[in-house]
Design an enzyme around this catalytic site. Structure first.
Site, PDB file in Angstrom:
ATOM      1  N   ASP A  52      -2.174   5.479  -5.577  1.00 40.26           N
ATOM      2  CA  ASP A  52      -2.342   4.673  -4.367  1.00 40.26           C
ATOM      3  C   ASP A  52      -2.569   3.214  -4.735  1.00 40.26           C
ATOM      4  O   ASP A  52      -3.642   2.837  -5.226  1.00 40.26           O
ATOM      5  CB  ASP A  52      -3.529   5.209  -3.559  1.00 40.26           C
ATOM      6  N   ASP A 112       0.820  -1.203   0.000  1.00 41.59           N
ATOM      7  CA  ASP A 112       0.000   0.000   0.000  1.00 41.59           C
ATOM      8  C   ASP A 112       0.858   1.258   0.000  1.00 41.59           C
ATOM      9  O   ASP A 112       1.493   1.579   1.004  1.00 41.59           O
ATOM     10  CB  ASP A 112      -0.910  -0.009   1.237  1.00 41.59           C
TER      11      ASP A 112
END
Length: 510
Positions: A321, A120
């Protein structure tokens, strides 16, 4: 942000040139001097910094040799830090039944214990589930059996004290000698809390002679998980790749183990790779990162969008992201792309379906695998174009009935380029140069400047047959993992919609 900085810079130059008294002054200047120039030699001699062997006379053989030696030293210094990846290999894998995210195998502790963690770039902290009452059972398969990280079982584990620079919760240290942490994410009241520890992370060099390296890093010993972590997302931990100093890329660069950069590639077959210290290639496209020092993210400025043959000047900021599965766009970008896309698609639009988060879906006949769609690209600061290779998904809404959807979700505030729009591209997060780079890539190619082939040593017992990159059967498991610092909107995560998504049989990728 960039335009404001340019305006501020222009004003400062204006004030310097004119002055507060209104009189025009000479423009500011900055002198440059060669490293062997007379001015620099005089400065060095006055401070006792003589060159070993004396200063070479300009133009002579010794002069050229000294310059070449300097360049060779820099090249060797760069070669001393080849890119690194996880000791289990650089392969990443999209796992459908574990949140629809990309995972990698990481080994920590002494003796080493392997976990399969979600990757992430939208959060900073790396954390693993510890043995506790408030944790869901870890998923089996990551290390051959379900397990927790247990600090007492690792001879190299040590708690992070409250006086550490990494400890943000010193005021909560009254009842414990170790530093507590709590990471709060937006998705469905999702959080992880516990305490910080230091232990070794096993890495491998990515060169012709791979060597195992033990890096002392800091991460969270997660004792309580909530929200999406109790369902499917990141059951074996989350690997934060953000900009903050507590992230693993930051720690590796601070220790001088790698360049302050890393790359990720997401293949169209669900397999990707990750490489720390990779600064990309000379032929990649690039644009500056817009780093907000208060809440740093991998954000860039988009200056235009082209849908098919229809370009439009449109400026907005967006975050890259990898912890967000789909792409989220707010108006006016969302409306422009979706409506321009719709006018160029020659297919029947599917009726609104509350089970699907995408607004623009189209019916497919039994003989169609997909529909003809216009291309989409984003123009960035500097003129580089970011291509969107995978625009949509085919969703089976019931037996023998399929729809093709433009995989963009409407946002109320932030713009987020999710994992789906990064597919087919190697993305370089170069924090040292403060740029985002990219290049079309199938994740198996080998650049002459970037010899990073897919590898997975797989000594942990992890089986691709257990976690295969198959088409997801639960797109609602896709978790938007973002720290509260970034304050993204809450998207589709609610129980009723999750139950509706469970009715969706499969999602296919193109």
């Amino acid at each position: 942000m960039t335009s404001r900085l340019l305006l501020l810079h222009a004003l400062l130059l204006l004030f310097a040139a004119v002055g507060v008294d209104g009189r025009r002054r000479a423009p500011p200047s900055l002198e440059f001097h060669h490293r062997f120039s007379a001015r620099l030699r005089g400065w060095a001699d006055a401070r006792g910094h003589e060159l070993p062997g004396g200063w070479p006379p300009p133009g002579g053989a010794a002069y050229v040799a000294a310059l070449a030696g300097h360049d060779r030293h820099r090249a060797l210094a760069a070669a001393d830090h080849p890119p690194l990846t996880f000791s289990e290999g650089n392969a990443t894998l999209k796992v459908s039944n574990l949140g629809f995210l990309h995972y990698a195998l990481v080994t920590v502790g002494t003796p080493g214990h392997t976990f399969m963690v979600a990757l992430d770039t939208g959060s900073d902290l790396f954390w693993l589930p510890c043995q506790c009452d408030g944790c869901p059972p870890p998923a089996s398969g990551a290390s051959g059996s379900a397990s927790f990280y247990i600090p007492s079982m690792s001879s190299t584990s040590q708690a992070v004290p409250c006086n550490s620079d990494f400890c943000d919760h010193r005021k909560d240290c009254s009842t414990t000698s170790s530093c507590p942490y709590k990471m709060v994410y937006v998705s469905a009241d999702t959080s992880s809390s516990g305490f910080l520890v230091e232990d070794v992370l096993y890495l491998s060099t990515e060169d012709n002679h791979p060597q195992i390296l033990k890096a002392q890093i800091m991460f969270g010993c997660g004792q309580v998980q909530t929200g999406s972590f109790l369902d499917a997302a990141a059951p074996n931990g989350l690997f934060g790749l953000g900009i903050d100093m507590i992230s693993v890329p930051s720690i590796l660069a601070h220790k001088g183990l790698t360049s302050d950069s890393f790359s990720m590639c997401f293949g169209r077959d669900g397999i990707g790779r990750i490489s720390f210290g990779d600064q990309g290639s000379s032929d990649q496209e690039e644009t500056p990162l817009d780093i907000n020092q208060k809440h740093p993210t991998y954000a860039i400025t988009i200056t235009g969008i082209t849908v098919g043959t229809e370009p439009m000047d449109l400026e907005f900021s967006t975050i890259f992201d990898t912890g967000t599965t789909f792409t989220y766009l707010a108006d006016p970008a969302y409306t422009y792309i979706t409506q321009s896309f719709h006018t160029q698609v020659r297919a029947n639009r599917h009726a609104a379906d509350t089970r699907i988060p995408f607004e623009y879906c189209y019916d497919l006949s039994s003989s169609e695998a997909r529909i003809q769609t216009p291309g989409v690209s984003f123009r960035t600061v500097g003129g580089s174009l970011f291509p969107v290779i995978d625009l949509g998904q085919v969703i089976s809404i019931q037996q023998h009935e399929y729809v093709y959807c433009l995989a963009i979700v409407k946002s109320t505030k932030l713009n987020i380029i999710g994992q789906n729009f990064m597919t087919g591209v190697r993305v370089v997060f170069d924090r040292e140069r403060k740029i985002l780079g990219w290049k079309k890539f199938n994740c198996y190619d080998t650049d002459s400047t970037n010899p990073l082939s897919i590898n997975s040593r797989n000594s942990s017992g992890f089986s691709p047959s257990t976690y295969s990159p198959q088409e997801t059967k639960n797109p609602a498991g896709a978790t938007q993992l973002r720290h509260l610092n970034s304050s993204p909107p809450v998207m589709w995560h609610n129980n009723s919609l999750v139950l509706m998504f469970l009715l969706v049989h499969s999602v296919l990728f193109f």
